[in-house]
Structures are given as C-alpha cells and as structure tokens.
Design a protein around this motif. Structure first.
Motif, mmCIF file in Angstrom:
data_model
loop_
_atom_site.group_PDB
_atom_site.id
_atom_site.type_symbol
_atom_site.label_atom_id
_atom_site.label_comp_id
_atom_site.label_asym_id
_atom_site.label_seq_id
_atom_site.Cartn_x
_atom_site.Cartn_y
_atom_site.Cartn_z
ATOM 1 N N GLN A 1 0.821 -1.196 0.000
ATOM 2 C CA GLN A 1 0.000 0.000 0.000
ATOM 3 C C GLN A 1 0.862 1.256 0.000
ATOM 4 N N GLY A 2 2.008 1.199 0.692
ATOM 5 C CA GLY A 2 2.918 2.341 0.677
ATOM 6 C C GLY A 2 3.452 2.629 -0.710
ATOM 7 N N MET A 3 3.818 1.577 -1.446
ATOM 8 C CA MET A 3 4.317 1.767 -2.805
ATOM 9 C C MET A 3 3.214 2.299 -3.720
ATOM 10 N N TYR A 4 2.008 1.772 -3.576
ATOM 11 C CA TYR A 4 0.897 2.266 -4.389
ATOM 12 C C TYR A 4 0.597 3.725 -4.051
ATOM 13 N N THR A 5 0.574 4.043 -2.759
ATOM 14 C CA THR A 5 0.353 5.426 -2.338
ATOM 15 C C THR A 5 1.434 6.338 -2.894
ATOM 16 N N MET A 6 2.662 5.810 -3.004
ATOM 17 C CA MET A 6 3.757 6.616 -3.521
ATOM 18 C C MET A 6 3.509 7.051 -4.962
ATOM 19 N N SER A 7 2.787 6.225 -5.734
ATOM 20 C CA SER A 7 2.503 6.633 -7.113
ATOM 21 C C SER A 7 1.683 7.919 -7.141
ATOM 22 N N TRP A 8 0.758 8.046 -6.185
ATOM 23 C CA TRP A 8 -0.033 9.277 -6.082
ATOM 24 C C TRP A 8 0.803 10.404 -5.497
ATOM 25 N N SER A 9 1.707 10.072 -4.584
ATOM 26 C CA SER A 9 2.556 11.098 -3.987
ATOM 27 C C SER A 9 3.527 11.670 -5.010
#
Length: 490
Positions: free
Chosen positions: A372-380
């Motif tokens: 989830q952190g890596m996926y969230t990073m795409s938005w970040s």
C-alpha cells in the motif's frame, strides 16, 4: 405506486450496500469522514499562495511539489511502519503530527518557511494512507472489499463536498481559520482512532501457515493470501520484494499517469480559474461538484461496475479522465467549469474502487503495508510532479496547453492498459484461491458471467468462498488479478 416502488428499491440498495461490514470498519469510515471535513491545505494551498500571499504560479507549484515530496518519502516509511509496528500506532503518529504541522503552516510568512513546513505537512498527512488501506483489508472479508473501499471513498468525498464549499467562503475572510480548522479535525481523528480502533495487523505465523488477524471476531476477515509475489504467509517481505514484483509495479506505473491527471483538479484548475478572474469561492463551488457527484453516484455506480470487466473499466476511466480535463480548455464560465468537473469525476468514481481492490488482491498479507505504501507513492509522486507541470505550463504557454496535455496523458494511459492487458489468461483464482487447472473442470479462459461461477465456487476453499448474496463477485475478480502484470489513486 411507481414512486413508492422506486423508494423501496433505493432503500434496498442502500441496505445491501452497507450491511454485513464489521463495526471496526465503520469507526475507520467515521475517522475518514471527519478527516476530510477538515481538508483545507490540499484544496486551497495554490489559491492561498497566489491570491492571498501574492506569489507566482511557479512558486505555488514549487511549494505544492515539496508537499508532494514529503508524501513520497512518508509513503514508503509509513508502509514499513504499518507492517512492522502496526496500523493503529502508525495512524496515531500520522494524524497527530499532521494536526501540529498544519496549524504551524498557517502562521508561516517567509517563503522558505512556508516551503519547509509544507514539506512536513506532506510527510505527515500522507503517512496515514497505507495504514488505513491495510487496516481495511485486514478487517473486511475479501468478497466485501470493493464495496468497503467504495463506501470509504464515498466518505472521503462527502467530507470533501461539504468542506470545499464551506472552506471557499472561509478563505475569503481568513485562510488562518482554514488551517486551524483542518488541524482541529485531524486531531479529532487521532482521538477517534485511539479510543475506538483496535490493532488489526495479522499475526505472523510459521511459513506456510495461514495468517491470523488480531482484530478479535474479524480475525479471519483479511486472512486471504495475496498473490502479488507468491510468497507464503509468514515469509519475510521487504521493499525489495515489492520492487521485484513486476506485475504490481506495472500497476504502480499506470496509476502514476492517471494520478497525474486527477491532481490537476487541485493544482492546475484553481490557478487557471484565478488567472481568469474567478474567486476562491467560485473555485470552491466548481470543485465541490466533484465531491457532490461522487457522494450521489459512487454507490450506484459501484453496484453497476462490480459485475464488469475491471480491465475495461480501467481503460475507459483513464481516457475519460484525460478528456474530461481536456474540455476545460473551452471553459469560460462557472457552469462550463462545473460540467468539465462532472466528466472527470465520473472517471474517478469508476477508477477508485477498481484500482484499490486490485492493489489489495495483489498484496501478500504480511506485506500489505509495504504494498500500500508503494501504491500510495505513485499518487505522492504525481502530487510532486503535477504542480511543477501545471505551474510551468501555465506560466509559459497558458492553461489551454495544460488541458491538452491532460487529454494526451489520458489517451496514453488508456492505450497502456489496453496494450498491457491483451491476451491475458483469465483462469487465475480470487484472492487466496489458487487458479484451477483445466483438468479440474474449469476452462483455461473463464468467462466473466454467472454461468462460470458454479464450478469456481465448488472448488474454492470454504473460508474464501463468496457468500450467496454476491454470486457474481468471483468471476468479476478473476480478470482483475490477471490484469495485474500490465495494469495500474482517492
């Protein structure tokens, strides 16, 4: 009679949409709603810097990018914290630090100080996302997750619709009041998490043994084995494992392109409207249409799309998002701006639950935080790049070029989904259920329809079989997982 029938049908749809979810989910949902009711910085930062403080669009883009850079860093750190220390401690730390940093930002006056504190706000505010998504996956049964994610996204936009309209008028009189209001709401979320939400991180057992969640009666809710890496439950999962997962990283890459488009609603649109002579209240009204439309349409649209091929949904939503923003080039009034918001909001409604459900199904149980952190990073990363992109393009070429670029990006993302998903085998099982071999009575390509469901349900283990009230869920999920190697935010 027709009115009564329609009302009865609406009540039945609402009841079916909200029933059967655990109590912990609803406390998490409430925390999300309260947090979004106080959303101010992300929505009005660009207007605050350009209209109230008198800085250029490029400087506003730089500050927003630093805010996004903080989110990039915290996405990965918070993902590791979520897996290592737990969901609840990560949420408490993230929300408490967000409240403090947002309040501090309201008192900053020097350009360097504003930029530095905006970076801290980005780090703190983004740190809660991996924990929220991982906790939701822990406490909700696999067959209910798309519905749960839709309800949570509905809460995000219900709060956003209310706060954006009200905060637009608040900003006309005092931006400081907006900053302090967001700080108070975020602090209230931290208190709610502390009082009402137990830890849900699955217990790590011996390799090959089923994982168990720690959230009491919901212990089995999130115990399905993810398929992102093929790792056995209990196996060690680090960030290197995530990065080597080609199927998941393809999801992340296309998610970034789509997120880059959606970010323009909060960084490019307010600057462009301000340059055209519209006020903060005008922008607040236009962007509130996004939240209102999602509040009204999210649940019925989700009930419609959950029976559709998720791969096609991701293609269509990407193209619709790009051309929805592309139409903004022709906007000259509040009504036309609101109309363009309606177009790309529909894309957002379709994309959000489809994408989030895909990510969870690709995440191993003990790596949910990191995934989830890596996926969230795409938005970040999109939040980092989008302000620079919009500021530079608007300052040098004009807003029309920005909206044209959005249309191109949407086309590229849609074509990317199409190319990466051609010829995929659809015989992969649902989360935690191995794919059937042709010799077991299931054809290599399983048609996405009710007729394909009976063999799949008969072969699935009892603990992961979908309940009778959602029979069409199993065939709809199989193509989503198969789309993972190629396919890719709220």
């Amino acid at each position: 009679m027709s009115v009564a029938t329609s009302a009865a049908g609406l009540r039945r749809a609402v009841r079916e949409s909200v029933s059967g979810l655990p109590r912990e989910f609803w406390w998490l949902w409430t925390s999300t709603l309260v947090n979004r009711l106080g959303a101010f910085v992300a929505t009005f930062m660009a207007l605050y810097l350009t209209l109230d403080r008198g800085y250029s669009a490029s400087y506003a883009g730089l500050v927003a990018s630093l805010h996004g850079l903080g989110g990039v860093i915290s996405s990965l750190v918070a993902g590791v914290m979520t897996d290592r220390f737990g969901r609840r401690p990560t949420l408490l730390i993230a929300q408490s630090s967000t409240a403090a940093s947002v309040a501090l930002l309201g008192f900053m006056r020097e350009p360097a100080a504003i930029a530095a504190v905006a970076f801290l706000v980005g780090m703190a505010s983004n740190a809660s996302r991996p924990a929220v998504q991982a906790m939701m996956a822990d406490i909700v049964k696999p067959e209910d997750r798309v519905r749960a994610f839709s309800l949570n996204y509905w809460a995000i936009n219900l709060g956003f619709a209310i706060s954006s309209a009200g905060a637009g008028f608040v900003a006309q009189y005092s931006y400081l009041a907006g900053f302090l209001g967001e700080a108070a709401m975020t602090l209230a979320c931290a208190v709610l998490v502390f009082l009402k939400l137990p830890e849900s991180r699955p217990e790590r057992g011996p390799a090959g043994a089923p994982a168990r969640a720690t959230a009491g009666k919901n212990g089995g809710a999130g115990a399905g084995t993810g398929t992102g890496t093929g790792s056995a439950p209990g196996a060690s999962i680090g960030m290197g494992t995530v990065l080597r997962d080609g199927r998941f990283m393809s999801v992340v890459s296309l998610s970034f392109v789509v997120a880059l488009i959606f970010q323009q609603g909060f960084v490019g649109l307010p600057v462009a409207m301000g340059a055209d002579g519209f006020t903060s209240a005008d922008y607040g009204f236009a962007i509130a249409v996004n939240g209102v439309l999602i509040v009204v349409m999210q649940i019925p649209v989700t009930r419609f799309i959950q029976h559709r091929d998720p791969r096609r949904l991701l293609i269509v939503s990407s193209v619709l998002a790009g051309y929805g923003f592309g139409l903004t080039a022709f906007a000259g009034s509040i009504a036309v701006y609101a109309l363009t918001v309606c177009v790309w909001s529909l894309a957002e409604i379709v994309n959000a639950p489809t994408q989030t459900g895909l990510v969870v199904r690709l995440s191993p149980v003990h790596g949910r935080g990191r995934y989830q952190g890596m996926y969230t990073m795409s938005w970040s990363v999109a939040a980092l790049v989008a302000p620079l992109m919009s500021g530079l393009v608007i300052d040098r070429f004009g807003a029309a070029w920005l909206w044209g670029a959005c249309a191109v990006l949407g086309t590229v993302a849609g074509a990317g989904y199409w190319l990466l998903m051609r010829g995929l085998d659809l015989d992969e099982g649902t989360e935690g259920v191995p794919a059937k071999k042709p010799t077991e009575g299931v054809p290599a390509k399983t048609p996405a329809g009710p007729s394909a469901e009976v063999p799949a349900e008969a072969e699935a283990p009892a603990e992961t079989a979908a309940p009778a009230e959602v029979p069409v869920r199993t065939p709809a999920e199989a193509p989503v997982k198969a789309a993972a190697p190629e396919a890719g935010a709220a």
